[in-house]
Design a protein around this motif. Structure first.
Motif, PDB file in Angstrom:
ATOM      1  N   GLU A   1     -12.387   8.405   8.793  1.00  0.00           N
ATOM      2  CA  GLU A   1     -12.407   7.857   7.265  1.00  0.00           C
ATOM      3  C   GLU A   1     -11.284   8.362   6.575  1.00  0.00           C
ATOM      4  O   GLU A   1     -11.153   9.550   6.413  1.00  0.00           O
ATOM      5  N   GLN A   2     -10.815   7.519   5.546  1.00  0.00           N
ATOM      6  CA  GLN A   2      -9.730   8.138   4.777  1.00  0.00           C
ATOM      7  C   GLN A   2     -10.615   8.413   3.482  1.00  0.00           C
ATOM      8  O   GLN A   2     -11.195   7.814   2.978  1.00  0.00           O
ATOM      9  N   VAL A   3     -10.241   9.767   3.041  1.00  0.00           N
ATOM     10  CA  VAL A   3     -10.763  10.028   1.875  1.00  0.00           C
ATOM     11  C   VAL A   3      -9.677  10.398   0.630  1.00  0.00           C
ATOM     12  O   VAL A   3      -8.773  10.755   0.764  1.00  0.00           O
ATOM     13  N   LEU A   4     -10.069   9.128  -0.248  1.00  0.00           N
ATOM     14  CA  LEU A   4      -8.844   9.198  -1.319  1.00  0.00           C
ATOM     15  C   LEU A   4      -9.057   9.882  -2.458  1.00  0.00           C
ATOM     16  O   LEU A   4     -10.091   9.954  -3.086  1.00  0.00           O
ATOM     17  N   LYS A   5      -8.144  10.652  -3.011  1.00  0.00           N
ATOM     18  CA  LYS A   5      -8.089  11.169  -4.140  1.00  0.00           C
ATOM     19  C   LYS A   5      -7.262  10.431  -5.340  1.00  0.00           C
ATOM     20  O   LYS A   5      -6.776   9.678  -5.220  1.00  0.00           O
ATOM     21  N   PRO A   6      -7.756  10.511  -6.707  1.00  0.00           N
ATOM     22  CA  PRO A   6      -7.027   9.847  -7.415  1.00  0.00           C
ATOM     23  C   PRO A   6      -5.349   9.652  -7.148  1.00  0.00           C
ATOM     24  O   PRO A   6      -4.907  10.874  -7.203  1.00  0.00           O
ATOM     25  N   GLY A   7      -4.915   8.550  -7.341  1.00  0.00           N
ATOM     26  CA  GLY A   7      -3.410   8.461  -7.079  1.00  0.00           C
ATOM     27  C   GLY A   7      -2.912   8.401  -5.732  1.00  0.00           C
ATOM     28  O   GLY A   7      -1.891   8.196  -5.273  1.00  0.00           O
ATOM     29  N   ASP A   8      -3.891   8.527  -4.655  1.00  0.00           N
ATOM     30  CA  ASP A   8      -3.735   8.511  -3.521  1.00  0.00           C
ATOM     31  C   ASP A   8      -3.588   6.741  -2.926  1.00  0.00           C
ATOM     32  O   ASP A   8      -3.996   6.012  -3.775  1.00  0.00           O
ATOM     33  N   VAL A   9      -2.546   6.505  -2.061  1.00  0.00           N
ATOM     34  CA  VAL A   9      -2.307   5.501  -1.591  1.00  0.00           C
ATOM     35  C   VAL A   9      -3.410   4.968  -0.285  1.00  0.00           C
ATOM     36  O   VAL A   9      -3.241   5.983   0.614  1.00  0.00           O
ATOM     37  N   GLU A  10      -4.035   3.830  -0.379  1.00  0.00           N
ATOM     38  CA  GLU A  10      -4.982   3.578   0.831  1.00  0.00           C
ATOM     39  C   GLU A  10      -3.929   3.356   2.142  1.00  0.00           C
ATOM     40  O   GLU A  10      -3.186   2.455   1.980  1.00  0.00           O
ATOM     41  N   ILE A  11      -4.306   3.850   3.312  1.00  0.00           N
ATOM     42  CA  ILE A  11      -3.622   3.393   4.477  1.00  0.00           C
ATOM     43  C   ILE A  11      -4.702   2.522   5.348  1.00  0.00           C
ATOM     44  O   ILE A  11      -5.809   2.761   5.519  1.00  0.00           O
ATOM     45  N   THR A  12      -4.059   1.549   5.774  1.00  0.00           N
ATOM     46  CA  THR A  12      -4.681   0.507   6.596  1.00  0.00           C
ATOM     47  C   THR A  12      -4.996   1.341   7.921  1.00  0.00           C
ATOM     48  O   THR A  12      -3.916   1.623   8.651  1.00  0.00           O
ATOM     49  N   PRO A  13      -6.215   1.537   8.457  1.00  0.00           N
ATOM     50  CA  PRO A  13      -6.664   2.099   9.630  1.00  0.00           C
ATOM     51  C   PRO A  13      -6.107   1.249  10.935  1.00  0.00           C
ATOM     52  O   PRO A  13      -6.045   0.035  10.770  1.00  0.00           O
ATOM     53  N   TYR A  14      -5.311   1.918  11.985  1.00  0.00           N
ATOM     54  CA  TYR A  14      -5.073   0.872  13.128  1.00  0.00           C
ATOM     55  C   TYR A  14      -6.000   1.480  14.061  1.00  0.00           C
ATOM     56  O   TYR A  14      -5.832   2.556  14.533  1.00  0.00           O
ATOM     57  N   PHE A  15      -6.824   0.527  14.396  1.00  0.00           N
ATOM     58  CA  PHE A  15      -8.015   0.897  15.478  1.00  0.00           C
ATOM     59  C   PHE A  15      -8.727   2.085  14.977  1.00  0.00           C
ATOM     60  O   PHE A  15      -9.039   3.142  15.897  1.00  0.00           O
ATOM     61  N   GLY A  16      -9.060   2.510  13.890  1.00  0.00           N
ATOM     62  CA  GLY A  16      -9.681   3.529  13.208  1.00  0.00           C
ATOM     63  C   GLY A  16      -8.950   4.718  13.231  1.00  0.00           C
ATOM     64  O   GLY A  16      -9.383   5.646  12.568  1.00  0.00           O
ATOM     65  N   PHE A  17      -7.596   4.634  13.420  1.00  0.00           N
ATOM     66  CA  PHE A  17      -6.774   5.846  13.115  1.00  0.00           C
ATOM     67  C   PHE A  17      -5.647   5.643  12.031  1.00  0.00           C
ATOM     68  O   PHE A  17      -5.221   4.862  11.722  1.00  0.00           O
ATOM     69  N   ILE A  18      -6.065   6.539  10.935  1.00  0.00           N
ATOM     70  CA  ILE A  18      -5.372   6.578   9.774  1.00  0.00           C
ATOM     71  C   ILE A  18      -3.862   7.245   9.846  1.00  0.00           C
ATOM     72  O   ILE A  18      -3.329   7.238   8.947  1.00  0.00           O
TER      73      ILE A  18
END
Length: 126
Positions: free
Chosen positions: A17-34
């Motif tokens: 799972e992607q853990v986002l901090k303030p200002g981070d850009v969300e990465i769309t998972p590719y088959f669960g891999f970020i």
């Protein structure tokens, strides 16, 4: 006797799972891999697919490694097409020389007895 030593992987990515901090850009998972974008785009090498139990599922090689790994997740002819959900870790080894790639791939398939490789298998499956 020929002695072959596997190099250390240049990159290991895991499903997470992607853990986002303030200002981070969300990465769309590719088959669960970020972290898929970290796989080299223009280099050749070999790759290993592992399951959650760290069992080797498949070994492959390619002139352009990221494209080939993506094909295994998209292609209908991939030996992994029915087992994609099992992949939880990918190890990437950058190996430019085609002959070295071939040797390492064949060695790894047989030494570590990958589960879903069907070509270059010299061991008896249980």
């Amino acid at each position: 006797m020929i002695k072959i030593e596997m190099p250390k992987p240049d990159l290991v990515i895991r499903q997470r799972e992607q853990v986002l901090k303030p200002g981070d850009v969300e990465i769309t998972p590719y088959f669960g891999f970020i972290d898929f974008h970290k796989i080299t785009r223009d280099k050749g090498g070999i790759f290993f697919f592992y399951n959650e139990k760290n069992e080797l599922l498949f070994v492959g090689k390619a002139r352009k490694i990221r494209q080939r790994i993506k094909k295994h997740f998209e292609d209908n002819v991939s030996p992994m097409k029915n087992h994609r959900a099992e992949i939880h870790k990918i190890e990437v080894y950058e190996i430019e020389d085609p002959m070295e790639r071939e040797i390492y791939e064949t060695y790894a398939i047989n030494q570590f007895q990958s589960k879903y490789n069907i070509e270059k298998v010299f061991f008896e499956r249980a």
